[in-house]
Design a protein around this motif. Structure first.
Motif, PDB file in Angstrom:
ATOM      1  N   ASP A  31       0.180  -3.216   7.360  1.00  0.00           N
ATOM      2  CA  ASP A  31      -0.420  -3.524   8.658  1.00  0.00           C
ATOM      3  C   ASP A  31       0.187  -2.610   9.726  1.00  0.00           C
ATOM      4  N   ARG A  32       1.489  -2.354   9.634  1.00  0.00           N
ATOM      5  CA  ARG A  32       2.140  -1.435  10.569  1.00  0.00           C
ATOM      6  C   ARG A  32       1.726   0.015  10.296  1.00  0.00           C
ATOM      7  N   VAL A  33       1.542   0.350   9.030  1.00  0.00           N
ATOM      8  CA  VAL A  33       1.070   1.692   8.679  1.00  0.00           C
ATOM      9  C   VAL A  33      -0.288   1.936   9.328  1.00  0.00           C
ATOM     10  N   ALA A  34      -1.195   0.972   9.192  1.00  0.00           N
ATOM     11  CA  ALA A  34      -2.539   1.115   9.774  1.00  0.00           C
ATOM     12  C   ALA A  34      -2.450   1.295  11.279  1.00  0.00           C
ATOM     13  N   GLN A  35      -1.581   0.533  11.945  1.00  0.00           N
ATOM     14  CA  GLN A  35      -1.411   0.670  13.399  1.00  0.00           C
ATOM     15  C   GLN A  35      -0.904   2.065  13.756  1.00  0.00           C
ATOM     16  N   ALA A  36       0.022   2.579  12.961  1.00  0.00           N
ATOM     17  CA  ALA A  36       0.586   3.902  13.238  1.00  0.00           C
ATOM     18  C   ALA A  36      -0.486   4.988  13.147  1.00  0.00           C
ATOM     19  N   ASP A  77       3.968  -9.728   1.979  1.00  0.00           N
ATOM     20  CA  ASP A  77       4.780  -8.788   1.205  1.00  0.00           C
ATOM     21  C   ASP A  77       3.936  -8.023   0.184  1.00  0.00           C
ATOM     22  N   TRP A  78       2.615  -8.034   0.399  1.00  0.00           N
ATOM     23  CA  TRP A  78       1.691  -7.240  -0.408  1.00  0.00           C
ATOM     24  C   TRP A  78       0.441  -6.961   0.411  1.00  0.00           C
ATOM     25  N   TRP A  79      -0.048  -5.720   0.304  1.00  0.00           N
ATOM     26  CA  TRP A  79      -1.266  -5.319   1.010  1.00  0.00           C
ATOM     27  C   TRP A  79      -2.153  -4.534   0.048  1.00  0.00           C
ATOM     28  N   PRO A  80      -3.461  -4.795   0.050  1.00  0.00           N
ATOM     29  CA  PRO A  80      -4.365  -4.030  -0.822  1.00  0.00           C
ATOM     30  C   PRO A  80      -4.292  -2.519  -0.578  1.00  0.00           C
ATOM     31  N   ASP A  81      -3.951  -2.112   0.646  1.00  0.00           N
ATOM     32  CA  ASP A  81      -3.897  -0.685   0.982  1.00  0.00           C
ATOM     33  C   ASP A  81      -2.759   0.064   0.303  1.00  0.00           C
ATOM     34  N   VAL A 129      11.328  10.653  12.598  1.00  0.00           N
ATOM     35  CA  VAL A 129      10.593  10.129  11.434  1.00  0.00           C
ATOM     36  C   VAL A 129       9.090  10.357  11.557  1.00  0.00           C
ATOM     37  N   TRP A 130       8.536  10.900  10.483  1.00  0.00           N
ATOM     38  CA  TRP A 130       7.097  11.136  10.353  1.00  0.00           C
ATOM     39  C   TRP A 130       6.589  10.374   9.138  1.00  0.00           C
ATOM     40  N   ILE A 131       5.485   9.659   9.316  1.00  0.00           N
ATOM     41  CA  ILE A 131       4.826   8.971   8.209  1.00  0.00           C
ATOM     42  C   ILE A 131       3.686   9.875   7.743  1.00  0.00           C
ATOM     43  N   LEU A 132       3.619  10.116   6.442  1.00  0.00           N
ATOM     44  CA  LEU A 132       2.614  11.027   5.896  1.00  0.00           C
ATOM     45  C   LEU A 132       1.405  10.261   5.376  1.00  0.00           C
ATOM     46  N   PRO A 133       0.200  10.744   5.714  1.00  0.00           N
ATOM     47  CA  PRO A 133      -0.996  10.096   5.176  1.00  0.00           C
ATOM     48  C   PRO A 133      -1.154  10.440   3.695  1.00  0.00           C
ATOM     49  N   ARG A 134      -2.148   9.851   3.086  1.00  0.00           N
ATOM     50  CA  ARG A 134      -2.388  10.047   1.652  1.00  0.00           C
ATOM     51  C   ARG A 134      -3.756  10.690   1.472  1.00  0.00           C
ATOM     52  N   PRO A 135      -3.848  11.874   0.915  1.00  0.00           N
ATOM     53  CA  PRO A 135      -2.805  12.852   0.588  1.00  0.00           C
ATOM     54  C   PRO A 135      -2.422  13.676   1.818  1.00  0.00           C
ATOM     55  N   PHE A 136      -1.302  14.396   1.708  1.00  0.00           N
ATOM     56  CA  PHE A 136      -0.859  15.258   2.795  1.00  0.00           C
ATOM     57  C   PHE A 136      -0.193  16.490   2.195  1.00  0.00           C
ATOM     58  N   ARG A 137      -0.570  17.644   2.701  1.00  0.00           N
ATOM     59  CA  ARG A 137       0.004  18.906   2.230  1.00  0.00           C
ATOM     60  C   ARG A 137       0.822  19.545   3.350  1.00  0.00           C
ATOM     61  N   PHE A 138       1.948  20.137   2.955  1.00  0.00           N
ATOM     62  CA  PHE A 138       2.798  20.842   3.907  1.00  0.00           C
ATOM     63  C   PHE A 138       3.640  21.850   3.147  1.00  0.00           C
ATOM     64  N   THR A 139       4.362  22.660   3.894  1.00  0.00           N
ATOM     65  CA  THR A 139       5.271  23.641   3.299  1.00  0.00           C
ATOM     66  C   THR A 139       6.684  23.264   3.698  1.00  0.00           C
ATOM     67  N   ARG A 186      14.482  16.009  10.519  1.00  0.00           N
ATOM     68  CA  ARG A 186      13.308  15.154  10.317  1.00  0.00           C
ATOM     69  C   ARG A 186      13.393  14.439   8.980  1.00  0.00           C
ATOM     70  N   ALA A 187      12.721  13.289   8.941  1.00  0.00           N
ATOM     71  CA  ALA A 187      12.498  12.564   7.679  1.00  0.00           C
ATOM     72  C   ALA A 187      10.991  12.422   7.521  1.00  0.00           C
ATOM     73  N   LEU A 188      10.490  12.869   6.394  1.00  0.00           N
ATOM     74  CA  LEU A 188       9.069  12.765   6.077  1.00  0.00           C
ATOM     75  C   LEU A 188       8.907  11.643   5.064  1.00  0.00           C
ATOM     76  N   ILE A 189       8.124  10.639   5.421  1.00  0.00           N
ATOM     77  CA  ILE A 189       8.028   9.430   4.616  1.00  0.00           C
ATOM     78  C   ILE A 189       6.728   9.431   3.814  1.00  0.00           C
ATOM     79  N   THR A 190       6.863   9.551   2.497  1.00  0.00           N
ATOM     80  CA  THR A 190       5.757   9.328   1.577  1.00  0.00           C
ATOM     81  C   THR A 190       5.801   7.841   1.261  1.00  0.00           C
ATOM     82  N   LEU A 191       4.744   7.130   1.582  1.00  0.00           N
ATOM     83  CA  LEU A 191       4.760   5.673   1.470  1.00  0.00           C
ATOM     84  C   LEU A 191       4.765   5.207   0.016  1.00  0.00           C
TER      85      LEU A 191
END
Length: 156
Positions: free
Chosen positions: A52-57, A108-112, A73-83, A40-45
């Motif tokens: 816009d794609r993050v929001a859709q996901a 190429d820029w988003w307020p989020d 591939v897993w996209i991690l929300p903000r914040p996210f805790r795991f072991t 797995r790959a865990l993606i901290t944004l």
């Protein structure tokens, strides 16, 4: 005495500006992970994501849950805790673009990209973690390399 064999890498932690949102690139990334034996790959944004794609996901996911966007591939929300590896980990993605004046909102820029005060409070409220993974650096960290980079950044 023989040194112990290192444990195989099973998880990749990516710390932002990921850039594999297009299907063909995501497929290539999955193929690389599969061939490498990585589970797995865990993606901290970061700040230069296609938010816009993050929001859709995250649209159909329960709040606070990681989202699987491919077999690996897993996209991690903000914040996210795991072991991971027996250690408690806090992922806190996003960052401010210091070059925002040269970028275009929604292109190429988003307020989020910038973490909110509420997200920061949620991360703090979750208590300590042994490891924190983030895309941004902390001013006043005490890490000389980080402090020198911050002090020398012409964009502040």
């Amino acid at each position: 005495m023989l040194a112990a064999e290192p444990a195989p890498v099973r998880t990749v932690l990516s710390l932002g500006d990921w850039g594999y949102w297009q299907k063909h690139r995501l497929d290539q990334f999955d193929s690389l992970l599969r061939r490498s034996g990585i589970a797995r790959a865990l993606i901290t944004l970061g700040n230069h994501e296609e938010y816009d794609r993050v929001a859709q996901a995250f649209d159909d996911a329960p709040a606070g849950h990681a989202v699987r966007i491919s077999p690996y591939v897993w996209i991690l929300p903000r914040p996210f805790r795991f072991t991971n590896g027996g250690r408690s980990v806090l992922s806190f993605g996003g960052a401010a673009s210091v070059d925002v004046r040269s970028r275009r909102e929604g292109v190429d820029w988003w307020p989020d990209e910038m973490p909110s005060e509420e997200q920061a409070a949620a991360a703090i409220g979750g208590g300590p973690a042994e490891v924190m993974v983030t895309h941004d650096c902390v001013e006043g960290s005490g890490v000389a390399v980080v402090e020198n980079l911050l002090a020398s950044n012409p964009l502040g």
